[in-house]
Design an enzyme around this catalytic site. Structure first.
Site, PDB file in Angstrom:
ATOM      1  N   GLY A  14      43.004  -7.304  14.945  1.00 10.32           N
ATOM      2  CA  GLY A  14      42.793  -7.790  16.311  1.00 10.32           C
ATOM      3  C   GLY A  14      43.354  -6.815  17.332  1.00 10.32           C
ATOM      4  N   SER A  16      42.048  -4.678  19.208  1.00 12.93           N
ATOM      5  CA  SER A  16      41.268  -4.359  20.427  1.00 12.93           C
ATOM      6  C   SER A  16      41.329  -5.491  21.456  1.00 12.93           C
ATOM      7  CB  SER A  16      39.801  -4.119  20.053  1.00 12.93           C
ATOM      8  OG  SER A  16      39.292  -5.298  19.423  1.00 12.93           O
ATOM      9  N   TYR A 160      40.047 -25.011  15.870  1.00 10.58           N
ATOM     10  CA  TYR A 160      40.945 -23.851  15.995  1.00 10.58           C
ATOM     11  C   TYR A 160      42.351 -24.223  15.498  1.00 10.58           C
ATOM     12  CZ  TYR A 160      43.695 -20.419  18.794  1.00 10.58           C
ATOM     13  OH  TYR A 160      44.570 -19.437  19.225  1.00 10.58           O
ATOM     14  N   PRO A 187      52.776 -18.198  20.143  1.00  6.82           N
ATOM     15  CA  PRO A 187      52.786 -17.912  21.579  1.00  6.82           C
ATOM     16  C   PRO A 187      52.232 -19.091  22.384  1.00  6.82           C
ATOM     17  CG  PRO A 187      51.612 -16.197  20.350  1.00  6.82           C
ATOM     18  CD  PRO A 187      51.780 -17.385  19.451  1.00  6.82           C
ATOM     19  N   ASN A 189      50.287 -19.907  26.253  1.00  4.52           N
ATOM     20  CA  ASN A 189      49.111 -19.239  26.837  1.00  4.52           C
ATOM     21  C   ASN A 189      49.452 -17.813  27.260  1.00  4.52           C
ATOM     22  OD1 ASN A 189      48.571 -22.100  26.859  1.00  4.52           O
ATOM     23  ND2 ASN A 189      46.796 -21.622  28.148  1.00  4.52           N
ATOM     24  N   VAL A 190      48.672 -16.877  26.771  1.00  3.29           N
ATOM     25  CA  VAL A 190      48.914 -15.467  27.048  1.00  3.29           C
ATOM     26  C   VAL A 190      47.932 -14.964  28.110  1.00  3.29           C
ATOM     27  CG1 VAL A 190      49.228 -13.178  26.008  1.00  3.29           C
ATOM     28  CG2 VAL A 190      49.456 -15.229  24.591  1.00  3.29           C
ATOM     29  N   TRP A 225      38.530 -25.706  37.974  1.00  3.80           N
ATOM     30  CA  TRP A 225      37.991 -26.792  37.152  1.00  3.80           C
ATOM     31  C   TRP A 225      39.067 -27.834  36.880  1.00  3.80           C
ATOM     32  CZ3 TRP A 225      35.303 -22.884  33.384  1.00  3.80           C
ATOM     33  CH2 TRP A 225      34.131 -22.425  33.992  1.00  3.80           C
ATOM     34  N   ASP A 294      40.126 -31.658  31.991  1.00  6.14           N
ATOM     35  CA  ASP A 294      41.485 -31.140  32.169  1.00  6.14           C
ATOM     36  C   ASP A 294      42.063 -30.630  30.849  1.00  6.14           C
ATOM     37  OD1 ASP A 294      42.918 -33.317  34.771  1.00  6.14           O
ATOM     38  OD2 ASP A 294      42.080 -31.286  34.869  1.00  6.14           O
TER      39      ASP A 294
HETATM   40  P1  NAP Z   1      41.078 -11.577  21.737  1.00  8.87           P
HETATM   41  O1  NAP Z   1      41.401 -10.827  22.969  1.00  8.87           O
HETATM   42  O2  NAP Z   1      39.886 -12.473  21.699  1.00  8.87           O
HETATM   43  O3  NAP Z   1      40.948 -10.523  20.521  1.00  8.87           O
HETATM   44  C1  NAP Z   1      40.534 -11.001  19.255  1.00  8.87           C
HETATM   45  C2  NAP Z   1      40.666  -9.835  18.293  1.00  8.87           C
HETATM   46  O4  NAP Z   1      40.292 -10.290  16.984  1.00  8.87           O
HETATM   47  C3  NAP Z   1      39.755  -8.669  18.659  1.00  8.87           C
HETATM   48  O5  NAP Z   1      40.409  -7.445  18.405  1.00  8.87           O
HETATM   49  C4  NAP Z   1      38.586  -8.866  17.697  1.00  8.87           C
HETATM   50  O6  NAP Z   1      37.933  -7.660  17.357  1.00  8.87           O
HETATM   51  C5  NAP Z   1      39.307  -9.396  16.477  1.00  8.87           C
HETATM   52  N1  NAP Z   1      38.379 -10.106  15.583  1.00  8.87           N
HETATM   53  C6  NAP Z   1      37.723 -11.280  15.830  1.00  8.87           C
HETATM   54  N2  NAP Z   1      36.948 -11.604  14.767  1.00  8.87           N
HETATM   55  C7  NAP Z   1      37.116 -10.616  13.838  1.00  8.87           C
HETATM   56  C8  NAP Z   1      36.583 -10.356  12.537  1.00  8.87           C
HETATM   57  N3  NAP Z   1      35.700 -11.187  11.963  1.00  8.87           N
HETATM   58  N4  NAP Z   1      36.991  -9.230  11.884  1.00  8.87           N
HETATM   59  C9  NAP Z   1      37.866  -8.370  12.458  1.00  8.87           C
HETATM   60  N5  NAP Z   1      38.420  -8.547  13.685  1.00  8.87           N
HETATM   61  C10 NAP Z   1      38.030  -9.663  14.360  1.00  8.87           C
HETATM   62  O7  NAP Z   1      42.321 -12.483  21.267  1.00  8.87           O
HETATM   63  P2  NAP Z   1      43.835 -12.484  21.793  1.00  8.87           P
HETATM   64  O8  NAP Z   1      43.922 -13.331  23.012  1.00  8.87           O
HETATM   65  O9  NAP Z   1      44.356 -11.083  21.804  1.00  8.87           O
HETATM   66  O10 NAP Z   1      44.537 -13.308  20.613  1.00  8.87           O
HETATM   67  C11 NAP Z   1      45.203 -12.623  19.581  1.00  8.87           C
HETATM   68  C12 NAP Z   1      45.872 -13.679  18.718  1.00  8.87           C
HETATM   69  O11 NAP Z   1      46.771 -14.441  19.524  1.00  8.87           O
HETATM   70  C13 NAP Z   1      44.886 -14.671  18.113  1.00  8.87           C
HETATM   71  O12 NAP Z   1      45.259 -14.952  16.778  1.00  8.87           O
HETATM   72  C14 NAP Z   1      45.037 -15.908  18.987  1.00  8.87           C
HETATM   73  O13 NAP Z   1      44.711 -17.086  18.271  1.00  8.87           O
HETATM   74  C15 NAP Z   1      46.494 -15.840  19.353  1.00  8.87           C
HETATM   75  N6  NAP Z   1      46.846 -16.549  20.602  1.00  8.87           N
HETATM   76  C16 NAP Z   1      46.222 -16.227  21.768  1.00  8.87           C
HETATM   77  C17 NAP Z   1      46.585 -16.905  22.940  1.00  8.87           C
HETATM   78  C18 NAP Z   1      45.941 -16.584  24.267  1.00  8.87           C
HETATM   79  O14 NAP Z   1      46.227 -17.304  25.251  1.00  8.87           O
HETATM   80  N7  NAP Z   1      45.109 -15.557  24.367  1.00  8.87           N
HETATM   81  C19 NAP Z   1      47.564 -17.900  22.903  1.00  8.87           C
HETATM   82  C20 NAP Z   1      48.181 -18.187  21.688  1.00  8.87           C
HETATM   83  C21 NAP Z   1      47.802 -17.495  20.529  1.00  8.87           C
HETATM   84  P3  NAP Z   1      36.593  -7.237  18.173  1.00  8.87           P
HETATM   85  O15 NAP Z   1      37.056  -6.753  19.502  1.00  8.87           O
HETATM   86  O16 NAP Z   1      35.973  -6.162  17.312  1.00  8.87           O
HETATM   87  O17 NAP Z   1      35.748  -8.479  18.260  1.00  8.87           O
HETATM   88  O1  GFB Z   2      43.450 -21.569  29.223  1.00 11.42           O
HETATM   89  P1  GFB Z   2      42.632 -22.827  29.141  1.00 11.42           P
HETATM   90  O2  GFB Z   2      41.142 -22.678  29.195  1.00 11.42           O
HETATM   91  O3  GFB Z   2      42.904 -23.591  27.779  1.00 11.42           O
HETATM   92  O4  GFB Z   2      43.154 -23.808  30.300  1.00 11.42           O
HETATM   93  P2  GFB Z   2      44.076 -24.588  27.349  1.00 11.42           P
HETATM   94  C1  GFB Z   2      42.411 -24.964  30.568  1.00 11.42           C
HETATM   95  C2  GFB Z   2      43.025 -25.719  31.746  1.00 11.42           C
HETATM   96  O5  GFB Z   2      42.809 -24.966  32.965  1.00 11.42           O
HETATM   97  C3  GFB Z   2      42.295 -27.047  31.948  1.00 11.42           C
HETATM   98  C4  GFB Z   2      41.926 -25.696  33.822  1.00 11.42           C
HETATM   99  O6  GFB Z   2      43.179 -27.955  32.558  1.00 11.42           O
HETATM  100  C5  GFB Z   2      41.182 -26.645  32.889  1.00 11.42           C
HETATM  101  O7  GFB Z   2      40.674 -27.776  33.622  1.00 11.42           O
HETATM  102  N1  GFB Z   2      41.045 -24.752  34.525  1.00 11.42           N
HETATM  103  C6  GFB Z   2      40.864 -24.727  35.848  1.00 11.42           C
HETATM  104  C7  GFB Z   2      40.307 -23.793  33.957  1.00 11.42           C
HETATM  105  N2  GFB Z   2      39.994 -23.761  36.184  1.00 11.42           N
HETATM  106  C8  GFB Z   2      39.640 -23.150  35.004  1.00 11.42           C
HETATM  107  C9  GFB Z   2      38.792 -22.046  34.700  1.00 11.42           C
HETATM  108  O8  GFB Z   2      38.175 -21.429  35.573  1.00 11.42           O
HETATM  109  N3  GFB Z   2      38.703 -21.671  33.393  1.00 11.42           N
HETATM  110  C10 GFB Z   2      39.374 -22.344  32.399  1.00 11.42           C
HETATM  111  N4  GFB Z   2      39.255 -21.926  31.134  1.00 11.42           N
HETATM  112  N5  GFB Z   2      40.187 -23.415  32.650  1.00 11.42           N
HETATM  113  C11 GFB Z   2      43.682 -23.361  25.077  1.00 11.42           C
HETATM  114  C12 GFB Z   2      43.123 -23.654  23.716  1.00 11.42           C
HETATM  115  O9  GFB Z   2      43.890 -24.598  25.756  1.00 11.42           O
HETATM  116  O10 GFB Z   2      44.955 -22.726  24.974  1.00 11.42           O
HETATM  117  C13 GFB Z   2      42.960 -22.357  22.962  1.00 11.42           C
HETATM  118  O11 GFB Z   2      41.883 -24.349  23.836  1.00 11.42           O
HETATM  119  C14 GFB Z   2      44.184 -21.476  23.035  1.00 11.42           C
HETATM  120  O12 GFB Z   2      42.645 -22.657  21.624  1.00 11.42           O
HETATM  121  C15 GFB Z   2      44.801 -21.432  24.402  1.00 11.42           C
HETATM  122  O13 GFB Z   2      45.129 -21.901  22.111  1.00 11.42           O
HETATM  123  C16 GFB Z   2      46.142 -20.757  24.388  1.00 11.42           C
HETATM  124  O14 GFB Z   2      45.405 -24.032  27.711  1.00 11.42           O
HETATM  125  O15 GFB Z   2      43.733 -25.946  27.815  1.00 11.42           O
END
Ligand code: NAP
Ligand code: GFB
Length: 338
Positions: A14, A16, A160, A187, A189-190, A225, A294
């Protein structure tokens, strides 16, 4: 941490993505140690759903350590749309006739392939990635690491969440049976540079940043939203990256550890939207589309365990991190994921 005999090879799956790019940035800025070789891979290097490709990747690099980030990741609205696919990969038209069960395994298999290949090539440590959204929906607060399996997750992302929870189960099995140091971080929300800014599928902060960018250009209002009332803790990707390097070198429990800002840093979606508007100099109106979900109202997590290890770790102030992310997006609009 480097082992002088064979060196240390750290494979980041992951690599990229949002988190992977943040780790790349701090490694490039000098956070690596002498003797460490860092290898960042994406699906272009190997489709980790495919066992043979995963095995070949691990044979090629023979990593001593793995940071496993690869996953199908999305915000609330993508999860609601594709809950089933977050547990199993989205079926392509030509695949629809195949046994759906095999696809169920395929997305769990990204984790199974990575953990099994790591075990087979003798990887010393694997750090996988869970999320604070996988905790039980009906729970007491603050959430802590002991509560992962205490009840069903929120309906918006059960696919998920269960796929992530299985990583914790697998880590314990590899430790119990083979003594492997396979662990996980949780983590909150990142957000940060290189995020997925797609308005439909991305997370809230990048979605709102993209919407403000467009609203400024068109002179329209910013539509948030939901009610704006839900609450979230947000961690800057560069802070998370620094914590990942600490976990890699110093954290050796199999039990997962929450990586989050404190409970006191939790903000409402409305406050987050206002912070983004201020960071981007948006003077327009904020409206709330309450026909949109929400999702979880809150998932307040405790970072007490992290603080017992790192009492002095400094998180980037939220406003500063938002400003840096907005600036990155405006500078990189053309090539940003959106
Ligand atoms: P991201 O930006 O969507 O990146 C996902 C990465 O996984 C990309 O490098 C993608 O490669 C790779 N990938 C997806 N499917 C694949 C496959 N079949 N084979 C090989 N590589 C694959 O995700 P992120 O936000 O950096 O998240 C990284 C980790 O943190 C995840 O495990 C996620 O669940 C966790 N996490 C994220 C958040 C958040 O808020 N973003 C919060 C908590 C935990 P390609 O670019 O080639 O598709
Ligand atoms: O980051 P988000 O999409 O996911 O945040 P979660 C959703 C919250 O933000 C809801 C409000 O309360 C939405 O109503 N919101 C307001 C919006 N405006 C927007 C908008 O423009 N875009 C989006 N996306 N939301 C995720 C999990 O939950 O948390 C994932 O579903 C992941 O699996 C991530 O683990 C870290 O925080 O609700």
């Amino acid at each position: 941490m480097a082992d002088s005999s064979e060196g240390t090879r750290i494979l980041v799956t992951g690599g990229s993505g949002l988190v992977g790019k943040a780790i790349q940035r701090i490694v490039a800025d000098g956070a690596s140690q002498p003797g460490e070789q860092w290898i960042f891979v994406s699906s272009k290097d190997a489709d980790l759903i495919d066992t043979a490709q995963t095995r070949a990747l691990f044979e090629k690099h023979r990593p001593t350590h793995v940071i496993h980030l690869a996953a199908m990741v999305g915000g609330l609205f993508r999860n609601i749309k594709y809950n089933l696919d977050f547990w199993r990969r989205k079926l392509r038209p030509r695949e629809r006739k195949e046994d759906v069960h095999s696809h169920l395994r395929k997305n769990i298999q990204i984790n199974d392939n990575v953990l099994q290949s790591a075990y087979e090539v003798g990887t010393r440590k694997v750090i996988s990635c869970l999320s604070t959204c996988i905790f039980p929906d009906k729970t007491t607060y603050p959430i802590d690491e002991t509560m992962i399996h205490n009840g069903p997750p929120h309906s918006s992302n059960f696919g998920y969440s269960y796929a992530k929870r299985m990583i914790d189960v697998q880590n314990r099995a590899y430790f119990q049976q083979y003594g492997c140091t396979f662990t996980a971080v949780i983590p909150t929300n990142v957000f940060g540079p290189h995020d997925n800014f797609n308005i439909e599928d991305g997370h809230v902060l990048p979605g709102l940043i993209h919407k403000v960018y467009l609203a400024k250009r068109s002179g329209s209002a910013l539509t948030v939203w939901g009610t704006g009332k839900p609450r979230r803790q947000f961690i800057y990707s560069l802070d998370l990256a620094r914590l990942f390097l600490w976990v890699l070198r110093e954290y050796n429990e199999v039990d997962p550890i929450i990586l989050s800002v404190g409970e006191e840093d939790e903000v409402s979606i409305k406050e987050a939207a206002e912070t983004i508007a201020e960071a981007m100099g948006f003077q327009g109106e904020l409206t709330f589309d309450t026909t949109k979900s929400d999702g979880q109202f809150k998932k307040t997590a405790s970072n007490k365990k992290l603080r017992t290890y790192l009492p002095d770790f400094q998180f980037t102030p939220f406003k500063q991190a938002v400003k840096e992310t907005c600036t990155w997006f405006e500078k990189n609009y053309e090539q940003a994921r959106k």
